[in-house]
Design an enzyme around this catalytic site. Structure first.
Site, PDB file in Angstrom:
ATOM      1  N   SER A  80      -7.069  -5.004  10.408  1.00 14.64           N
ATOM      2  CA  SER A  80      -7.307  -6.087  11.476  1.00 14.64           C
ATOM      3  C   SER A  80      -6.879  -7.474  11.009  1.00 14.64           C
ATOM      4  O   SER A  80      -7.091  -8.414  11.841  1.00 14.64           O
ATOM      5  CB  SER A  80      -8.651  -5.891  12.079  1.00 14.64           C
ATOM      6  OG  SER A  80      -8.861  -4.605  12.862  1.00 14.64           O
ATOM      7  N   THR A  81      -6.732  -7.673   9.678  1.00 18.54           N
ATOM      8  CA  THR A  81      -6.530  -8.974   9.476  1.00 18.54           C
ATOM      9  C   THR A  81      -4.863  -9.622   9.264  1.00 18.54           C
ATOM     10  O   THR A  81      -4.743 -10.796   8.995  1.00 18.54           O
ATOM     11  CB  THR A  81      -6.758  -9.141   7.729  1.00 18.54           C
ATOM     12  OG1 THR A  81      -6.081  -8.509   6.933  1.00 18.54           O
ATOM     13  CG2 THR A  81      -8.359  -9.023   7.518  1.00 18.54           C
ATOM     14  N   ILE A 121       0.817  -1.141   0.030  1.00 19.30           N
ATOM     15  CA  ILE A 121      -0.175  -0.143   0.000  1.00 19.30           C
ATOM     16  C   ILE A 121       0.867   1.333  -0.074  1.00 19.30           C
ATOM     17  O   ILE A 121       0.489   2.445  -0.509  1.00 19.30           O
ATOM     18  CB  ILE A 121      -0.942  -0.187   1.139  1.00 19.30           C
ATOM     19  CG1 ILE A 121      -2.004   1.051   0.929  1.00 19.30           C
ATOM     20  CG2 ILE A 121      -0.267   0.144   2.484  1.00 19.30           C
ATOM     21  CD1 ILE A 121      -3.507   1.015   1.656  1.00 19.30           C
ATOM     22  N   GLY A 130       3.674  -4.403  10.539  1.00 15.21           N
ATOM     23  CA  GLY A 130       2.677  -4.604   9.398  1.00 15.21           C
ATOM     24  C   GLY A 130       2.537  -3.361   8.699  1.00 15.21           C
ATOM     25  O   GLY A 130       3.474  -2.631   8.092  1.00 15.21           O
ATOM     26  N   VAL A 131       1.486  -2.763   8.089  1.00 16.42           N
ATOM     27  CA  VAL A 131       1.214  -1.736   7.450  1.00 16.42           C
ATOM     28  C   VAL A 131       1.690  -0.348   7.930  1.00 16.42           C
ATOM     29  O   VAL A 131       2.568   0.613   7.264  1.00 16.42           O
ATOM     30  CB  VAL A 131      -0.394  -1.516   7.061  1.00 16.42           C
ATOM     31  CG1 VAL A 131      -0.749  -0.076   6.397  1.00 16.42           C
ATOM     32  CG2 VAL A 131      -1.004  -2.661   6.187  1.00 16.42           C
ATOM     33  N   ASP A 132       1.406  -0.493   9.204  1.00 15.79           N
ATOM     34  CA  ASP A 132       1.887   0.784  10.040  1.00 15.79           C
ATOM     35  C   ASP A 132       3.400   1.052   9.916  1.00 15.79           C
ATOM     36  O   ASP A 132       3.996   2.244   9.757  1.00 15.79           O
ATOM     37  CB  ASP A 132       1.394   0.721  11.685  1.00 15.79           C
ATOM     38  CG  ASP A 132       1.207   1.783  12.109  1.00 15.79           C
ATOM     39  OD1 ASP A 132       1.415   2.952  11.803  1.00 15.79           O
ATOM     40  OD2 ASP A 132       1.011   1.590  13.570  1.00 15.79           O
TER      41      ASP A 132
HETATM   42  N1  AR6 Z   1       0.811  -3.207   2.130  1.00 14.45           N
HETATM   43  C1  AR6 Z   1      -0.617  -3.965   2.085  1.00 14.45           C
HETATM   44  N2  AR6 Z   1      -0.817  -4.727   2.903  1.00 14.45           N
HETATM   45  C2  AR6 Z   1      -0.052  -5.036   3.932  1.00 14.45           C
HETATM   46  C3  AR6 Z   1       1.327  -4.401   3.901  1.00 14.45           C
HETATM   47  C4  AR6 Z   1       1.513  -3.569   2.870  1.00 14.45           C
HETATM   48  N3  AR6 Z   1       2.744  -2.972   2.996  1.00 14.45           N
HETATM   49  N4  AR6 Z   1       1.675  -4.986   5.032  1.00 14.45           N
HETATM   50  C5  AR6 Z   1       0.966  -5.938   5.644  1.00 14.45           C
HETATM   51  N5  AR6 Z   1      -0.163  -5.747   4.942  1.00 14.45           N
HETATM   52  P1  AR6 Z   1      -1.369  -5.326   9.764  1.00 14.45           P
HETATM   53  P2  AR6 Z   1      -3.829  -5.114  11.831  1.00 14.45           P
HETATM   54  C6  AR6 Z   1      -1.488  -6.570   5.216  1.00 14.45           C
HETATM   55  O1  AR6 Z   1      -0.829  -6.298  10.816  1.00 14.45           O
HETATM   56  O2  AR6 Z   1      -4.167  -6.508  11.549  1.00 14.45           O
HETATM   57  C7  AR6 Z   1       0.678  -3.013  13.746  1.00 14.45           C
HETATM   58  O3  AR6 Z   1       1.484  -3.285  14.473  1.00 14.45           O
HETATM   59  C8  AR6 Z   1      -1.396  -7.701   5.989  1.00 14.45           C
HETATM   60  O4  AR6 Z   1      -0.815  -8.884   5.654  1.00 14.45           O
HETATM   61  O5  AR6 Z   1      -0.611  -4.255   9.228  1.00 14.45           O
HETATM   62  O6  AR6 Z   1      -4.847  -4.002  11.551  1.00 14.45           O
HETATM   63  C9  AR6 Z   1      -0.337  -1.618  14.169  1.00 14.45           C
HETATM   64  O7  AR6 Z   1       0.577  -0.691  14.852  1.00 14.45           O
HETATM   65  C10 AR6 Z   1      -2.702  -7.837   6.471  1.00 14.45           C
HETATM   66  O8  AR6 Z   1      -3.634  -8.499   5.730  1.00 14.45           O
HETATM   67  O9  AR6 Z   1      -2.521  -4.533  10.777  1.00 14.45           O
HETATM   68  C11 AR6 Z   1      -1.214  -2.537  15.145  1.00 14.45           C
HETATM   69  O10 AR6 Z   1      -0.612  -2.573  16.267  1.00 14.45           O
HETATM   70  C12 AR6 Z   1      -3.463  -6.308   6.706  1.00 14.45           C
HETATM   71  O11 AR6 Z   1      -2.435  -5.965   5.632  1.00 14.45           O
HETATM   72  C13 AR6 Z   1      -1.557  -3.592  14.405  1.00 14.45           C
HETATM   73  O12 AR6 Z   1      -0.480  -3.906  13.726  1.00 14.45           O
HETATM   74  C14 AR6 Z   1      -3.387  -5.849   8.008  1.00 14.45           C
HETATM   75  O13 AR6 Z   1      -2.285  -6.342   8.691  1.00 14.45           O
HETATM   76  C15 AR6 Z   1      -2.689  -3.582  13.605  1.00 14.45           C
HETATM   77  O14 AR6 Z   1      -3.046  -4.848  13.169  1.00 14.45           O
END
Ligand code: AR6
Length: 170
Positions: free
Chosen positions: A122-123, A11, A32-34
């Site tokens: 959240s996934t 993203i 993750g995304v963050d």
């Molecule tokens: N681009 C697109 N999708 C992604 C990327 C990316 N660069 N990286 C991961 N995903 P998550 P949450 C997918 O864990 O579950 C963080 O530590 C990933 O495979 O990013 O809402 C925050 O600070 C998954 O399907 O977010 C919070 O503490 C989706 O994005 C916590 O994680 C969401 O995964 C939030 O957890």
């Protein structure tokens, strides 16, 4: 009428008016995304997040709400940070997950954003099952009253992309 598009990829590479961050209440970063958004977007995003913690969100951003900052060096104008619920098998938190999508679009409308890229909130770290997360994402965006013209879901891998594709076609 909002069109829904699907992309497989990272993203932080998406060009859109706003990209949505799957953040946590601290607004101070994570994995993750963050993690990817702060890494690639640079320190300006974190500086605005810290300012939000020092003003409107002293106790953090509540789950289900959304707030915008600059997108720093990302190919977007804004990052909209939202906090998804942690998955629970014992409690139905789907209203909070739907709220993330709805509130992010409301903030996008306030900003005047016309295109918004969402991850599957959240996934990942928060453990929400992908199929149910996709259902809530697609249903909520379809039902939203918004001036956003294009919503793009950006899915990290092929499996997630296919799950979203089935929900969009359904
Ligand atoms: N681009 C697109 N999708 C992604 C990327 C990316 N660069 N990286 C991961 N995903 P998550 P949450 C997918 O864990 O579950 C963080 O530590 C990933 O495979 O990013 O809402 C925050 O600070 C998954 O399907 O977010 C919070 O503490 C989706 O994005 C916590 O994680 C969401 O995964 C939030 O957890």
């Amino acid at each position: 009428m909002t069109t829904i598009g699907l992309v497989q990829g990272d993203i932080t590479r998406e060009a859109a008016d706003a990209i949505v961050n799957a953040a946590n209440s601290s607004l101070l970063g994570g994995g993750g995304v963050d993690g990817a958004i702060h890494r690639r977007g640079g320190p300006e995003i974190l500086a605005e997040c810290r300012a939000l913690r020092a003003s409107r969100y002293g106790r953090g951003l509540p789950t289900g709400q959304a707030v915008a900052t600059t997108a720093g060096k990302l190919p977007a104008r804004w990052v909209i940070h939202t906090v998804g619920p942690v998955w629970s098998s014992g409690e139905d938190r789907s209203g909070l997950l739907a709220s993330c999508y709805r509130e992010s679009l409301r903030v996008a409308d306030e900003l005047g954003a016309r295109s918004v890229a969402f991850p599957a909130i959240s996934t990942g770290v928060y453990g929400w099952p992908m199929d149910d997360g996709a259902r809530i994402a697609v249903e909520t965006v379809r039902a939203a009253e918004t001036a956003v013209e294009e919503v793009r879901f950006v899915l990290f891998d092929t499996a997630a992309y296919e799950v979203f594709a089935r929900r969009v076609e359904a």
